[in-house]
Design a protein around this motif. Structure first.
Motif, PDB file in Angstrom:
ATOM      1  N   PHE A  29       0.467  -1.492  -0.587  1.00  0.00           N
ATOM      2  CA  PHE A  29       0.014  -0.095  -0.366  1.00  0.00           C
ATOM      3  C   PHE A  29       0.882   1.196  -0.057  1.00  0.00           C
ATOM      4  O   PHE A  29       1.857   0.850   0.306  1.00  0.00           O
ATOM      5  CB  PHE A  29      -1.048  -0.002   1.751  1.00  0.00           C
ATOM      6  CG  PHE A  29       0.144   0.272   2.558  1.00  0.00           C
ATOM      7  CD1 PHE A  29      -0.126   1.521   3.296  1.00  0.00           C
ATOM      8  CD2 PHE A  29       0.393  -0.399   3.054  1.00  0.00           C
ATOM      9  CE1 PHE A  29       0.686   2.045   4.285  1.00  0.00           C
ATOM     10  CE2 PHE A  29       0.948  -0.578   4.037  1.00  0.00           C
ATOM     11  CZ  PHE A  29       1.124   0.555   5.490  1.00  0.00           C
ATOM     12  N   GLU A  30       0.323   2.109   0.174  1.00  0.00           N
ATOM     13  CA  GLU A  30       1.178   3.933  -0.285  1.00  0.00           C
ATOM     14  C   GLU A  30       0.215   4.755   0.093  1.00  0.00           C
ATOM     15  O   GLU A  30      -0.951   4.465  -0.778  1.00  0.00           O
ATOM     16  CB  GLU A  30       1.548   3.929  -1.556  1.00  0.00           C
ATOM     17  CG  GLU A  30       0.803   3.558  -3.135  1.00  0.00           C
ATOM     18  CD  GLU A  30       1.508   3.820  -4.108  1.00  0.00           C
ATOM     19  OE1 GLU A  30       2.359   4.579  -4.050  1.00  0.00           O
ATOM     20  OE2 GLU A  30       2.027   2.990  -5.344  1.00  0.00           O
TER      21      GLU A  30
ATOM     22  N   GLU B  88      -7.311   2.471  -5.834  1.00  0.00           N
ATOM     23  CA  GLU B  88      -7.108   3.710  -5.662  1.00  0.00           C
ATOM     24  C   GLU B  88      -8.389   4.863  -5.049  1.00  0.00           C
ATOM     25  O   GLU B  88      -8.740   4.601  -5.105  1.00  0.00           O
ATOM     26  CB  GLU B  88      -5.993   3.900  -7.058  1.00  0.00           C
ATOM     27  CG  GLU B  88      -5.079   5.251  -6.716  1.00  0.00           C
ATOM     28  CD  GLU B  88      -4.927   5.969  -7.688  1.00  0.00           C
ATOM     29  OE1 GLU B  88      -4.536   7.533  -7.723  1.00  0.00           O
ATOM     30  OE2 GLU B  88      -4.605   5.306  -9.174  1.00  0.00           O
TER      31      GLU B  88
ATOM     32  N   TRP C 108      -7.999   0.569 -15.681  1.00  0.00           N
ATOM     33  CA  TRP C 108      -8.762   1.024 -13.969  1.00  0.00           C
ATOM     34  C   TRP C 108      -9.595   1.585 -14.639  1.00  0.00           C
ATOM     35  O   TRP C 108      -9.862   2.584 -15.685  1.00  0.00           O
ATOM     36  CB  TRP C 108      -7.677   2.285 -13.434  1.00  0.00           C
ATOM     37  CG  TRP C 108      -6.057   2.141 -12.765  1.00  0.00           C
ATOM     38  CD1 TRP C 108      -4.563   1.559 -13.653  1.00  0.00           C
ATOM     39  CD2 TRP C 108      -6.263   1.584 -11.698  1.00  0.00           C
ATOM     40  NE1 TRP C 108      -4.194   0.482 -12.648  1.00  0.00           N
ATOM     41  CE2 TRP C 108      -4.405   1.108 -11.620  1.00  0.00           C
ATOM     42  CE3 TRP C 108      -7.119   1.360 -10.244  1.00  0.00           C
ATOM     43  CZ2 TRP C 108      -4.029   0.428 -10.406  1.00  0.00           C
ATOM     44  CZ3 TRP C 108      -5.920   1.388  -9.418  1.00  0.00           C
ATOM     45  CH2 TRP C 108      -5.291   0.693  -8.944  1.00  0.00           C
TER      46      TRP C 108
ATOM     47  N   THR D 295     -10.569   1.488  -9.870  1.00  0.00           N
ATOM     48  CA  THR D 295     -10.088   0.270  -9.549  1.00  0.00           C
ATOM     49  C   THR D 295      -9.650  -0.572 -11.242  1.00  0.00           C
ATOM     50  O   THR D 295     -10.098  -0.206 -12.424  1.00  0.00           O
ATOM     51  CB  THR D 295     -11.514  -0.863  -9.183  1.00  0.00           C
ATOM     52  OG1 THR D 295     -12.799  -0.888  -9.857  1.00  0.00           O
ATOM     53  CG2 THR D 295     -12.722   0.177  -7.255  1.00  0.00           C
TER      54      THR D 295
ATOM     55  N   SER E   2      -6.265  -4.125  -7.617  1.00  0.00           N
ATOM     56  CA  SER E   2      -6.059  -3.152  -6.607  1.00  0.00           C
ATOM     57  C   SER E   2      -6.967  -1.751  -6.582  1.00  0.00           C
ATOM     58  O   SER E   2      -7.748  -1.901  -7.603  1.00  0.00           O
ATOM     59  CB  SER E   2      -4.884  -2.206  -7.122  1.00  0.00           C
ATOM     60  OG  SER E   2      -3.809  -3.084  -7.537  1.00  0.00           O
TER      61      SER E   2
ATOM     62  N   GLN F 102      -8.802   8.528  -4.591  1.00  0.00           N
ATOM     63  CA  GLN F 102      -8.106  10.015  -3.945  1.00  0.00           C
ATOM     64  C   GLN F 102      -8.988  11.402  -3.666  1.00  0.00           C
ATOM     65  O   GLN F 102     -10.052  11.107  -4.258  1.00  0.00           O
ATOM     66  CB  GLN F 102      -7.676  10.733  -5.914  1.00  0.00           C
ATOM     67  CG  GLN F 102      -6.550   9.737  -6.396  1.00  0.00           C
ATOM     68  CD  GLN F 102      -6.786  10.729  -8.363  1.00  0.00           C
ATOM     69  OE1 GLN F 102      -7.003  11.931  -8.268  1.00  0.00           O
ATOM     70  NE2 GLN F 102      -6.010   9.700  -9.164  1.00  0.00           N
TER      71      GLN F 102
ATOM     72  N   ARG G 101      -4.122  10.360  -0.594  1.00  0.00           N
ATOM     73  CA  ARG G 101      -4.059   9.601  -2.020  1.00  0.00           C
ATOM     74  C   ARG G 101      -3.968   7.687  -1.260  1.00  0.00           C
ATOM     75  O   ARG G 101      -2.673   8.074   0.026  1.00  0.00           O
ATOM     76  CB  ARG G 101      -3.219  10.122  -2.530  1.00  0.00           C
ATOM     77  CG  ARG G 101      -3.464   8.886  -3.876  1.00  0.00           C
ATOM     78  CD  ARG G 101      -2.765   8.910  -5.654  1.00  0.00           C
ATOM     79  NE  ARG G 101      -3.026  10.460  -5.839  1.00  0.00           N
ATOM     80  CZ  ARG G 101      -2.810  11.069  -6.740  1.00  0.00           C
ATOM     81  NH1 ARG G 101      -1.594  10.275  -7.448  1.00  0.00           N
ATOM     82  NH2 ARG G 101      -3.579  11.785  -7.224  1.00  0.00           N
TER      83      ARG G 101
ATOM     84  N   ARG H   7      -3.254   4.180  -2.467  1.00  0.00           N
ATOM     85  CA  ARG H   7      -3.016   3.229  -3.041  1.00  0.00           C
ATOM     86  C   ARG H   7      -3.280   1.419  -2.496  1.00  0.00           C
ATOM     87  O   ARG H   7      -2.657   1.582  -1.580  1.00  0.00           O
ATOM     88  CB  ARG H   7      -2.132   3.221  -4.485  1.00  0.00           C
ATOM     89  CG  ARG H   7      -2.655   4.119  -5.398  1.00  0.00           C
ATOM     90  CD  ARG H   7      -0.714   4.956  -6.280  1.00  0.00           C
ATOM     91  NE  ARG H   7      -1.224   5.482  -6.720  1.00  0.00           N
ATOM     92  CZ  ARG H   7      -0.527   6.411  -7.244  1.00  0.00           C
ATOM     93  NH1 ARG H   7       0.034   6.501  -6.169  1.00  0.00           N
ATOM     94  NH2 ARG H   7      -0.594   7.541  -7.833  1.00  0.00           N
TER      95      ARG H   7
ATOM     96  N   TYR I 244      -2.452  -3.241  -2.946  1.00  0.00           N
ATOM     97  CA  TYR I 244      -2.723  -3.815  -3.859  1.00  0.00           C
ATOM     98  C   TYR I 244      -2.139  -4.604  -3.419  1.00  0.00           C
ATOM     99  O   TYR I 244      -1.952  -5.388  -2.634  1.00  0.00           O
ATOM    100  CB  TYR I 244      -1.076  -3.442  -4.534  1.00  0.00           C
ATOM    101  CG  TYR I 244      -0.213  -2.029  -5.148  1.00  0.00           C
ATOM    102  CD1 TYR I 244      -1.685  -1.316  -6.211  1.00  0.00           C
ATOM    103  CD2 TYR I 244      -0.479  -0.778  -4.546  1.00  0.00           C
ATOM    104  CE1 TYR I 244      -0.558  -0.294  -6.631  1.00  0.00           C
ATOM    105  CE2 TYR I 244       0.235   0.049  -4.891  1.00  0.00           C
ATOM    106  CZ  TYR I 244      -0.193   0.464  -6.213  1.00  0.00           C
ATOM    107  OH  TYR I 244      -0.017   1.842  -6.554  1.00  0.00           O
TER     108      TYR I 244
END
Length: 349
Positions: free
Chosen positions: A146-147, A270, A293, A282, A268, A272, A259, A261, A263
């Motif tokens: 993840f980030e 995301e 995506w 997605t 995955s 925002q 944000r 993300r 995985y």
């Protein structure tokens, strides 16, 4: 529910507006040590009673719950007094300035049997709620990485005001004025954003903090500008996923942007979120093979304000709870230790 708003600064206006809009909630009092400020606040929001101290309001006592919108360092003593009086508490983040105070507040709330919740405002983001739902439903498979980031630019831009001259910003840059810097102020938001969306709490953490020179002698008037401006963190979740979390007030061009993300083995997501819009993307199923995506539309969700009212009506604390905020505070405390020790720490030994 009869509600008292404790502290009448900027964020208190959001509390007054949101709570007043809920059918069944009556905002009956405002409290501030500054008589002119509480008078103006009450007039703006049609609040009938004003008090110069929490003690005076508690002596009056004609209310059920308190929205605690005081500065961070004041959360602990005021919340403890409210809990002792048997009042439900909706506290602004962070719950306290350190884990020791936060756990004391949590245990006092649980012993008192009252509703005790924290306003981690980005739980109101419907796209984050949907991302968590997809993770928990197994749509991503086992989460591996993840980030997460929280970017602000108010040390660069005057769009929010001028921190060089306005104390409403300067206190956030000064340790002696109760600030734990970017880590303590918005770090708790992005940590909650990350662990909630990824569906797992943090197990291990390593963090680096940085405070940049902002004025001659790193001081403006009574304010020492010594609280951290940026942090970069590596973290491992209890589910085994590894990730990075970072935040700064020097992100030129980003007024207020989160944000995330996440995985997994099969897909995955995301999220925002900005001050003016939120989006969910997605990459699931067969799309994982092509890297396609898709933006996903999601319905709105109840706000923390509405959930607090619901919790009081039910007589049962809902999330985000004091205990959850306390677990995040432990991560924040350990993050400062890792910066000092230059090594990773486990959250729970």
């Amino acid at each position: 529910m009869r509600l008292l708003i404790l502290g009448t600064g900027g964020m208190a206006n959001a509390h007054a507006k949101n709570f007043s809009a809920i059918d069944g909630v009556e905002v009956v009092g405002g409290v501030d040590v500054d008589p002119s400020r509480v008078e103006a606040f009450n007039a703006m929001h049609n609040i009938p009673h004003g008090f110069g101290s929490l003690d005076a309001a508690l002596n009056w006592g004609e209310f059920d719950a308190i929205a605690n919108v005081t500065p961070d360092s004041v959360h602990h003593p005021t919340t403890m007094a409210a809990l002792a009086a048997g009042k439900h508490v909706f506290c602004e983040k962070p719950l306290a300035t350190d884990y020791a105070r936060a756990i004391e507040m949590t245990e006092a709330a649980e012993a008192a049997g009252v509703v005790a919740m924290v306003n981690l405002t980005y739980r109101n983001v419907a796209q984050l709620q949907k991302a968590r739902e997809l993770v928990q439903a197994g749509e991503l498979g086992k989460v591996k990485h993840f980030e997460a980031s929280y970017l602000q630019s108010w040390l660069v831009s005057k769009a929010w005001g001028d921190w060089r001259t306005e104390s409403q910003w300067l206190w956030r840059l000064s340790k002696k004025h109760g600030s734990n810097g970017t880590l303590g102020d918005i770090g708790i938001h992005i940590l909650d954003f990350a662990v909630y969306g990824a569906g797992s709490d943090i197990d291990k953490v390593f963090c680096r903090l940085e405070t940049f020179n902002k004025a001659e002698g790193d001081r403006i008037g009574e304010y020492d500008l010594d609280a951290n401006d940026s942090f970069a963190m590596t973290a491992q979740l209890e589910n085994g996923a590894l990730g990075v979390v970072h935040a700064t007030r020097w992100a030129t061009g980003h007024f207020n942007e989160l944000r995330l993300r996440v995985y997994g083995e099969r897909g995955s997501v995301e999220v925002q979120h900005r001050h003016d819009w939120s989006k969910l993307f997605t990459c699931l199923g067969d799309d994982a093979e092509t890297g396609k995506w898709t933006e996903t539309e999601v319905p709105s969700v109840p706000t923390n304000y509405e959930r607090f009212f619901e919790a009081v009506q039910m007589g049962r604390t809902l999330e985000p709870s004091f205990r959850h905020a306390t677990s995040l505070q432990r991560v924040l405390d350990l993050s400062m230790l890792t910066d000092r020790d230059r090594r990773e720490h486990e959250v729970y030994l």
